[in-house]
Design a protein around this motif. Structure first.
Motif, mmCIF file in Angstrom:
data_model
loop_
_atom_site.group_PDB
_atom_site.id
_atom_site.type_symbol
_atom_site.label_atom_id
_atom_site.label_comp_id
_atom_site.label_asym_id
_atom_site.label_seq_id
_atom_site.Cartn_x
_atom_site.Cartn_y
_atom_site.Cartn_z
ATOM 1 N N ALA A 1 0.820 -1.212 0.000
ATOM 2 C CA ALA A 1 0.000 0.000 0.000
ATOM 3 C C ALA A 1 0.855 1.264 0.000
ATOM 4 N N TRP A 2 2.100 1.122 0.432
ATOM 5 C CA TRP A 2 2.992 2.290 0.436
ATOM 6 C C TRP A 2 3.187 2.858 -0.966
ATOM 7 N N LEU A 3 3.128 1.978 -1.988
ATOM 8 C CA LEU A 3 3.293 2.436 -3.363
ATOM 9 C C LEU A 3 2.138 3.349 -3.776
ATOM 10 N N ILE A 4 0.917 2.947 -3.401
ATOM 11 C CA ILE A 4 -0.248 3.789 -3.718
ATOM 12 C C ILE A 4 -0.199 5.075 -2.918
ATOM 13 N N ALA A 5 0.245 4.973 -1.653
ATOM 14 C CA ALA A 5 0.310 6.166 -0.800
ATOM 15 C C ALA A 5 1.288 7.199 -1.359
ATOM 16 N N LEU A 6 2.305 6.741 -2.059
ATOM 17 C CA LEU A 6 3.258 7.673 -2.660
ATOM 18 C C LEU A 6 2.852 8.095 -4.069
ATOM 19 N N ALA A 7 2.332 7.145 -4.845
ATOM 20 C CA ALA A 7 2.021 7.426 -6.246
ATOM 21 C C ALA A 7 0.811 8.332 -6.397
ATOM 22 N N LEU A 8 -0.223 8.129 -5.576
ATOM 23 C CA LEU A 8 -1.449 8.913 -5.729
ATOM 24 C C LEU A 8 -1.224 10.412 -5.514
ATOM 25 N N PRO A 9 -0.559 10.825 -4.421
ATOM 26 C CA PRO A 9 -0.289 12.269 -4.279
ATOM 27 C C PRO A 9 0.581 12.830 -5.406
ATOM 28 N N ALA A 10 1.546 12.001 -5.877
ATOM 29 C CA ALA A 10 2.402 12.468 -6.974
ATOM 30 C C ALA A 10 1.585 12.685 -8.246
ATOM 31 N N LEU A 11 0.643 11.791 -8.529
ATOM 32 C CA LEU A 11 -0.220 11.951 -9.705
ATOM 33 C C LEU A 11 -1.095 13.189 -9.577
#
Length: 198
Positions: free
Chosen positions: A18-28
């Motif tokens: 889930a850490w990947l989504i937590a980082l990728a979503l704000p970046a997007l």
């Protein structure tokens, strides 16, 4: 409730990916906001503010043609410039102490109705010298610079060293507000030119 559920799920599954989504979503989201801001800025700059805009219909810009010799490239560039303006200006950048009498005579014989300006290269660069001349003599006037470029006839020709017109276009776009119009001139490959088959 949705936000709380998202936080709880992310905390529970954080080590499982889930850490990947937590980082990728704000970046997007941040990237999309930057794109939206860029389009908003461009739209604001392109909006006509009023009837007294300086680039109104009927306004005649300056049309310049950098030339070095009388070739098919300079002839094509002058033809395009003449279609844009009834009074295009040819500009030749010469080296210090270079005699331009012969070139001026030949140019006037070839293009009797055009205006030729000869300036000295003070920047050790044709492009930078042209840019400085445009900034000095056309500071508040829309300026078009017409340059003819060789359109590579074959794929391997694209790997040959770039020509001076590329350097001129780059310098003008970087140092002036002039609009650079590049006219491609196609040269037939050697195997199609009878003069080069021997």
């Amino acid at each position: 409730m949705t936000s709380i559920a998202a936080v709880v799920t992310t905390a529970m599954k954080f080590t499982e990916g889930a850490w990947l989504i937590a980082l990728a979503l704000p970046a997007l989201v941040l990237g999309m906001e930057r794109i939206r801001g860029a389009y908003t800025h461009i739209g604001t700059r392109l909006t006509v503010q009023g009837e007294n805009d300086s680039l109104s219909i009927g306004y005649k810009p300056a049309v310049l043609v950098p030339v070095s010799e009388i070739t098919s490239l300079s002839t094509r560039a002058m033809a395009a410039a003449t279609a844009m303006s009834s009074q295009p200006i040819a500009i030749r950048v010469c080296l210090a102490h270079e005699s331009t009498t012969d070139f001026t005579r030949r140019w006037q014989a070839r293009h009797p109705n055009s205006r030729l300006i000869v300036i000295e290269d003070t920047e050790n660069s044709v492009g930078n010298t042209l840019a400085r001349y445009i900034r000095t003599h056309f500071p508040h006037r829309e300026t078009f610079v017409v340059v003819a470029t060789i359109d590579p006839a074959t794929r391997w020709h694209r790997f040959l060293p770039s020509q001076r017109t590329d350097e001129i276009a780059h310098a003008l776009r970087k140092h002036t507000e002039a609009v650079v119009c590049q006219i491609p001139v196609r040269i037939d490959p050697a195997h199609r030119d009878p003069a080069l088959r021997a």
